[in-house]
Structures are given as C-alpha cells and as structure tokens.
Scaffold this motif. Structure first.
Motif, PDB file in Angstrom:
ATOM      1  N   ASP A 322       0.811  -1.394  -0.280  1.00  0.00           N
ATOM      2  CA  ASP A 322       0.279   0.164  -0.328  1.00  0.00           C
ATOM      3  C   ASP A 322       0.487   1.637   0.388  1.00  0.00           C
ATOM      4  N   LEU A 323       1.489   1.259   0.608  1.00  0.00           N
ATOM      5  CA  LEU A 323       2.407   2.434   1.203  1.00  0.00           C
ATOM      6  C   LEU A 323       3.721   2.871   0.085  1.00  0.00           C
ATOM      7  N   GLY A 324       4.572   1.312   0.196  1.00  0.00           N
ATOM      8  CA  GLY A 324       5.483   1.845  -0.279  1.00  0.00           C
ATOM      9  C   GLY A 324       5.612   1.027  -1.447  1.00  0.00           C
ATOM     10  N   ASN A 325       4.667   0.829  -2.215  1.00  0.00           N
ATOM     11  CA  ASN A 325       4.091   0.539  -3.796  1.00  0.00           C
ATOM     12  C   ASN A 325       3.691   2.261  -4.192  1.00  0.00           C
ATOM     13  N   LEU A 326       3.532   2.502  -3.305  1.00  0.00           N
ATOM     14  CA  LEU A 326       2.262   4.183  -3.784  1.00  0.00           C
ATOM     15  C   LEU A 326       3.206   4.525  -4.042  1.00  0.00           C
ATOM     16  N   ALA A 327       4.019   4.565  -3.099  1.00  0.00           N
ATOM     17  CA  ALA A 327       5.956   5.710  -3.136  1.00  0.00           C
ATOM     18  C   ALA A 327       6.509   5.458  -4.049  1.00  0.00           C
ATOM     19  N   GLN A 328       6.921   4.201  -5.012  1.00  0.00           N
ATOM     20  CA  GLN A 328       7.793   3.716  -5.190  1.00  0.00           C
ATOM     21  C   GLN A 328       6.948   5.008  -7.097  1.00  0.00           C
ATOM     22  N   ARG A 329       6.167   3.413  -7.196  1.00  0.00           N
ATOM     23  CA  ARG A 329       5.359   4.371  -8.523  1.00  0.00           C
ATOM     24  C   ARG A 329       4.972   5.657  -8.782  1.00  0.00           C
ATOM     25  N   SER A 330       4.978   6.348  -7.241  1.00  0.00           N
ATOM     26  CA  SER A 330       4.739   7.741  -7.702  1.00  0.00           C
ATOM     27  C   SER A 330       6.238   8.588  -7.850  1.00  0.00           C
ATOM     28  N   LEU A 331       6.861   7.838  -7.247  1.00  0.00           N
ATOM     29  CA  LEU A 331       8.297   9.103  -6.894  1.00  0.00           C
ATOM     30  C   LEU A 331       8.473   8.277  -8.443  1.00  0.00           C
ATOM     31  N   SER A 332       9.132   7.244  -8.837  1.00  0.00           N
ATOM     32  CA  SER A 332       9.673   6.950  -9.589  1.00  0.00           C
ATOM     33  C   SER A 332       9.757   7.685 -10.858  1.00  0.00           C
ATOM     34  N   MET A 333       8.270   7.558 -11.013  1.00  0.00           N
ATOM     35  CA  MET A 333       7.359   8.390 -12.463  1.00  0.00           C
ATOM     36  C   MET A 333       8.067  10.025 -12.646  1.00  0.00           C
ATOM     37  N   GLY A 339      12.660  14.191 -14.659  1.00  0.00           N
ATOM     38  CA  GLY A 339      13.786  14.640 -14.416  1.00  0.00           C
ATOM     39  C   GLY A 339      14.024  14.754 -12.679  1.00  0.00           C
ATOM     40  N   GLY A 340      13.146  14.179 -12.144  1.00  0.00           N
ATOM     41  CA  GLY A 340      13.045  14.284 -10.601  1.00  0.00           C
ATOM     42  C   GLY A 340      13.194  15.734 -10.241  1.00  0.00           C
ATOM     43  N   MET A 341      12.715  16.399 -10.431  1.00  0.00           N
ATOM     44  CA  MET A 341      11.703  17.235  -9.880  1.00  0.00           C
ATOM     45  C   MET A 341      10.514  18.249  -9.624  1.00  0.00           C
ATOM     46  N   LEU A 342      10.328  18.205  -8.287  1.00  0.00           N
ATOM     47  CA  LEU A 342       8.587  17.633  -8.002  1.00  0.00           C
ATOM     48  C   LEU A 342       7.453  18.856  -9.148  1.00  0.00           C
ATOM     49  N   PRO A 343       7.253  18.931  -9.396  1.00  0.00           N
ATOM     50  CA  PRO A 343       6.044  19.706 -10.611  1.00  0.00           C
ATOM     51  C   PRO A 343       5.404  20.525  -9.690  1.00  0.00           C
ATOM     52  N   LYS A 437      13.308   7.801   5.929  1.00  0.00           N
ATOM     53  CA  LYS A 437      13.601   7.266   4.186  1.00  0.00           C
ATOM     54  C   LYS A 437      12.607   8.356   3.322  1.00  0.00           C
ATOM     55  N   LEU A 438      11.398   7.862   3.956  1.00  0.00           N
ATOM     56  CA  LEU A 438      10.284   8.591   3.039  1.00  0.00           C
ATOM     57  C   LEU A 438      10.433   9.884   2.777  1.00  0.00           C
ATOM     58  N   LEU A 439      10.544  11.117   3.790  1.00  0.00           N
ATOM     59  CA  LEU A 439      10.738  12.013   3.450  1.00  0.00           C
ATOM     60  C   LEU A 439      11.947  12.510   3.052  1.00  0.00           C
ATOM     61  N   ASP A 440      13.870  11.499   3.511  1.00  0.00           N
ATOM     62  CA  ASP A 440      14.555  11.507   2.190  1.00  0.00           C
ATOM     63  C   ASP A 440      14.138  12.144   0.911  1.00  0.00           C
ATOM     64  N   LEU A 441      13.350  11.083   0.353  1.00  0.00           N
ATOM     65  CA  LEU A 441      13.016  11.109  -1.197  1.00  0.00           C
ATOM     66  C   LEU A 441      12.443  12.061  -1.209  1.00  0.00           C
ATOM     67  N   LEU A 442      11.660  12.874  -0.649  1.00  0.00           N
ATOM     68  CA  LEU A 442      10.626  14.035  -1.019  1.00  0.00           C
ATOM     69  C   LEU A 442      11.282  15.369  -1.033  1.00  0.00           C
ATOM     70  N   SER A 469      14.576   7.772  -6.288  1.00  0.00           N
ATOM     71  CA  SER A 469      14.243   6.714  -5.287  1.00  0.00           C
ATOM     72  C   SER A 469      13.839   5.649  -5.509  1.00  0.00           C
ATOM     73  N   ALA A 470      14.310   5.224  -4.515  1.00  0.00           N
ATOM     74  CA  ALA A 470      14.523   3.992  -3.979  1.00  0.00           C
ATOM     75  C   ALA A 470      13.424   3.471  -3.118  1.00  0.00           C
ATOM     76  N   GLY A 471      13.116   1.875  -3.339  1.00  0.00           N
ATOM     77  CA  GLY A 471      12.578   1.148  -2.397  1.00  0.00           C
ATOM     78  C   GLY A 471      12.433   1.665  -0.290  1.00  0.00           C
TER      79      GLY A 471
END
Length: 481
Positions: A322-333, A339-343, A437-442, A469-471
């Motif tokens: 639920d959470l890990g995969n949601l973060a992964q699919r959205s952040l990796s997109m 280009g890694g920039m928050l839109p 870690k999630l907050l680091d990714l954000l 992004s990383a799992g």
RNA sequence: GGCGGGGUAGCUCAGUUGGUUAGAGCAGCGGAAUCAUAAUCCGGAGGUCGGGGGUUCAAAUCCCUCCCCCGCUACCA
C-alpha cells in the motif's frame, strides 16, 4: 518529553537467582541489564533516561520518600507473620494455602510458601482507601483502559490492609532510614525496604528527587503517562498513588496498562517453549516492520496475537504494497519522466481537493485519538488515507496522462507526493527509520518534519529536486529452505 | 461463587436512543490495467450476528435462560 525506563533490581528473587549461580546480585545484574538496554536501542525507542534501582541516587531518593511518609505518620513498626511465597513475592493467609504433594505447602498460584515471622515496618495503606476512591471518581481516566480502573476501584472498595514494607531476613535492598528497635526485636535487626517502595520510587528518582527543585523534576513531574503491564496495575494504581499522597508529591496524570503479546494465542512461557526473542523478530522482519505490526494489529491496552503469518501479511499488505509501492510508483515516475523535479501543480480538481482534505484531516483525528493512547486507531486513520491515495492514483492514471496531458500528470504526482509527505510525518513515531527515508526521498528538510507542517498549513515546495527514488519497504519473502 | 469484558464472514475486528438487502481490512475467486516492490484498481462470493425462549409491525441491538472464553476477586473444602 522525557522518556524514561529502567530496571527494578532488588528483591529476594534476584538474590536467590544469583546465589544459585554462585555469583553476587551485582554480577547477575551486570550480565542481564545490558540486554534490556540493548533492546531499547535495537528497537529504536525514544529514551531519555534509564534508571536502575541499585544506583546511589536511588538509595537517597527512596530513603527520602520513606522519611516523608514516616513524617506524615504513615509508617509504623509491627510484626508480621504468615505464609510467604518467594516466587510470588507475597504473603498469604493460612486459609489461602494448601498442602500439596510431598507435604509442601502451596500458595493459590501453586508456588511453595514458607512460614515467616519477622518484625516489619508497615505503611498505613488503609488510611488511603477513601482518598483513592475519590481519585478514581474525580479522574475517571486516571487508569486506562477503563476496565482496569474498574478492577482497581473494586479492589480498593473491598477494603485495604496496611502494607508490610520492609524485610529483615536478607540484605539485598535499600536500608530503611532512621531505624528504631521494636520492643521484642533482636538488637541487630536491620530492615531493608520491601520491593514496592523502592521499585515505584524510581519514577521520581530519575527526575532528580529528592531535589524537588531539580530542573527535570520541575519540568517533567507529574508525569503525563505512566505505562505498565496489566499484571502489575494494582501496585502502580493503588500503592504508588498512596505513597505519593503520603509523601506530599503530585500523582502521575495517567496510568496506562498495556496487554500481553500472545504467541499464537498462548501466553509465552519458558516451560511451554514458545518464548519469542524480540531481537530475533527485529532481525527477521525489520525493526520498523515489527513496531508497525505490534502497534497496528493490536489495540493498545488489550492482549494481542503474534504469529509469523500475521506479521508477514500485515507488513506486506500495508507497508510494502500500500504505502511502499505507492511511493515507489509515484516518485519513480517523477524521477524518470520529470527529471526528478517535483512538478508545479495546476489548479486542483475535485478529486485532488478531496484527497488533500482527507490528508489534511489526519493530524486532527490523530491528536484526538492520542488523548487516550489509541495508537492502532491513529494508524488506521493514516492508512485509510493511503488507501484513498491508491484509489486516486489508479483513477487519475498519471502514466496515461504523460502522453495526453503532461500538466495534469504533474498535478496528480504533486498531490500524491504531498499526501505521502503527510503520511510519512505522522508515521514517524511508529516507523521512524522508514518514515525518515520517505521524507528524504521527498527532500523534506529536517526542520520541516514536525506535526506543525500538517493539516494543509504547509505544502511540498514545487520545483524541488528529489533524490533518486528507492524502495523503502521491502516485501517479506520466505527465506529459501 | 461475585463483579466486569467478550462470543458477528476462513482470520482480525466495527456495528445499541431496535428500522430498509449486517459492514471493513486481510485471505480466497473473477475481471481491468500494466506507471509500480506480481504491487494497484473494480466486482461477485462468503455470516443460523454462541444456543434456546420472549417482547415488537421490526431484534446483532431490549428481556429471560443456558453454553463457552478472558480478566479481577472471594470462598468452599
């Protein structure tokens, strides 16, 4: 906040265990206490103080509270005789005992008892019956969960006997201050405190008592929350408040009794052989995974069940899927396609606003639930929003928008990231490492991770460059056998 | 024995001023989708609401009774 824990190290059981092994109690403790301290570190528990009842400061503190109780006229010297169970650390009336096999007299718990007759100091617990009842009535959530308060209150209402609070038959304890000699006693009699007086006093020792002007004492006493196991509620919810009243010290605001963790529905015990080592659990599933399971699956205050299947289900479903995969699919997109920039979001649609409103509402609900320590409800609330976010993400299909409407895709990804931010911030107390870690990714700065940044007052900054992004939550897969 | 809590879907549980086809999550089954950690989304299915009796137009919900589990506590002997 000041998070305290520690170990109660006196008593005849400790002495006997050590003697059996041919070592001193101190040697025994030097071996066992470090394990408890290691566990705190291993489980990543907040901990600002560790009190050992064998510390010098605690001797002074215990003697000081004793003197205060004595000065208040609540301690007197008398004589105690009765059947004593070392294992239970309790005296029993003769009628409560029975003679078992081999002529051994047994307690109601089937532990051996022996006849003990000794001079003892007593605490006038009986004088506090009305005051305790008054406390339970006046402060109905003094003990939580509520069932426990009812039990304690009914126990007190039945009548309280004075409490024997010293021993002369062994020396592993804190000496009673200002000892007088009873008329019939041996001139060499030396009293040490009985386990509960010095055990309970640890809470104030750790804050500097008897120096009631100490910075920590002034700042943190009375304690907001006093967490104990349900098996010792009586001592903490009856004796301890009575001691404090007698000594003229404020009472803790709440005693919370937690339940037991059962292994596949059964109480863990050495004889059954189903004892689970918490270090092994942390190694097998991960610290955050273990913490999450225990705090989400079990209603705090109730007993709960642990099993391998249950923890794997919970961890994979809630954290990895639920959470890990949601973060992964959205952040990796964001990483791959933007280009890694928050839109920068465009104007919000109804769906965006509904999801953001649900996220913004979490902290208020969480605060309400935390007023009564409903930890699993907090997690339920947060994960409800995680489920909303997954539905939103599937419904908005940003992978398709990449081709048809890139601006809209950016908005959807921004909204998703913002929801993950709020989820992660609220999850920090429960799963600190993973949430971090999630907050680091954000790319959320360390000083923007407090609850003050929730409820819509604050949003992720568009244009921020995010790290690759990383799992964060690996799925648990059965080890190859 | 007394007091308190509980017995609802395979599992963990929610659900009382009594009211339409009893809910959620997980597991299982079918489908969609394919950005993602084979994850996600949608849908069907799944329950004598511990047993029995009663009140009521209507009971998981109120009353009586019985059974079982847990906690606190007492006593008999």
């Amino acid at each position: 906040m000041f998070f305290l824990t520690g170990t109660d190290e006196h008593g005849i059981k400790m002495l006997q265990t050590a003697t059996k092994e041919g070592i001193t109690p101190r040697q025994l403790l030097d071996r066992t206490v470090p394990r408890f301290r290691e566990l705190l570190v291993r489980l990543n528990c907040s901990n600002d103080g560790y009190i050992r009842t064998t510390e010098e400061r605690h001797y002074q503190s215990s003697q000081a509270i004793w003197e205060r109780m004595a000065k208040n006229g609540d301690i007197y010297l008398s004589k105690y005789s009765g059947w004593y169970s070392v294992r239970d650390e309790a005296y029993y009336d003769e009628e409560e005992t029975r003679v078992g096999e081999g002529g051994v007299r047994l307690s109601p718990q089937d532990t051996p008892v022996e006849w003990v007759e000794e001079e003892s100091y007593f605490f006038k617990l009986s004088a506090y019956q009305d005051k305790l009842i008054d406390l339970y009535t006046r402060v109905p959530d003094f003990v939580l969960p509520k069932e426990r308060l009812n039990e304690v209150a009914s126990f007190v209402k039945r009548g309280l006997r004075d409490l024997s609070i010293s021993r002369t038959t062994f020396e592993w304890g804190i000496p009673v201050p200002g000892q007088r000699q009873g008329t019939n006693s041996d001139a060499n009699t030396k009293h040490i405190m009985y386990v509960w007086v010095d055990a309970l006093t640890n809470y104030i020792t750790a804050l500097g008592f008897p120096d009631t002007e100490a910075e920590n004492f002034r700042r943190y006493w009375p304690a907001d929350l006093h967490v104990i196991g349900k098996d010792i509620v009586r001592f903490h919810a009856v004796y301890w408040p009575a001691f404090l009243m007698s000594a003229g010290i404020d009472l803790p605001r709440r005693i919370f009794s937690h339940g037991h963790i059962l292994s596949r529905g059964e109480k863990m015990s050495k004889s059954v052989g189903n004892v689970v080592d918490p270090f092994a659990l942390a190694d097998a599933y991960g610290v955050d995974q273990l913490r999450y399971f225990l705090l989400r699956e079990i209603q705090f205050g109730q007993d709960g069940n642990y099993s391998h299947e249950a923890i794997v289900n919970r961890v994979n479903a809630d954290l990895a899927n639920d959470l890990g995969n949601l973060a992964q699919r959205s952040l990796s997109m964001i990483g791959k396609q933007l280009g890694g920039m928050l839109p920068t979001p465009g104007s919000f649609s109804d769906n965006d606003n509904i999801l953001l409103a649900a996220a913004d509402a979490m902290v208020g609900k969480a605060r309400e639930m935390m007023k009564t320590q409903q930890l699993n409800q907090v997690l339920n609330t947060v994960w409800d929003v995680v489920a909303d976010a997954n539905r939103y993400f599937a419904g908005e299909a940003p992978w398709a928008l990449a081709k048809t409407d890139p601006a809209r895709q950016g908005t959807v990804l921004y909204v998703t990231a913002e929801v993950i931010r709020q989820v992660a911030i609220l999850a920090q107390p429960f799963i600190p490492t993973s949430a971090g870690k999630l907050l680091d990714l954000l790319a959320v700065p360390a000083d923007e991770r407090s609850f003050a940044t929730l409820d819509g007052a604050h949003r992720l900054a568009p244009g921020t460059t995010l790290p690759t992004s990383a799992g964060v939550f690996p799925r648990y897969v059965e080890p190859e056998t």
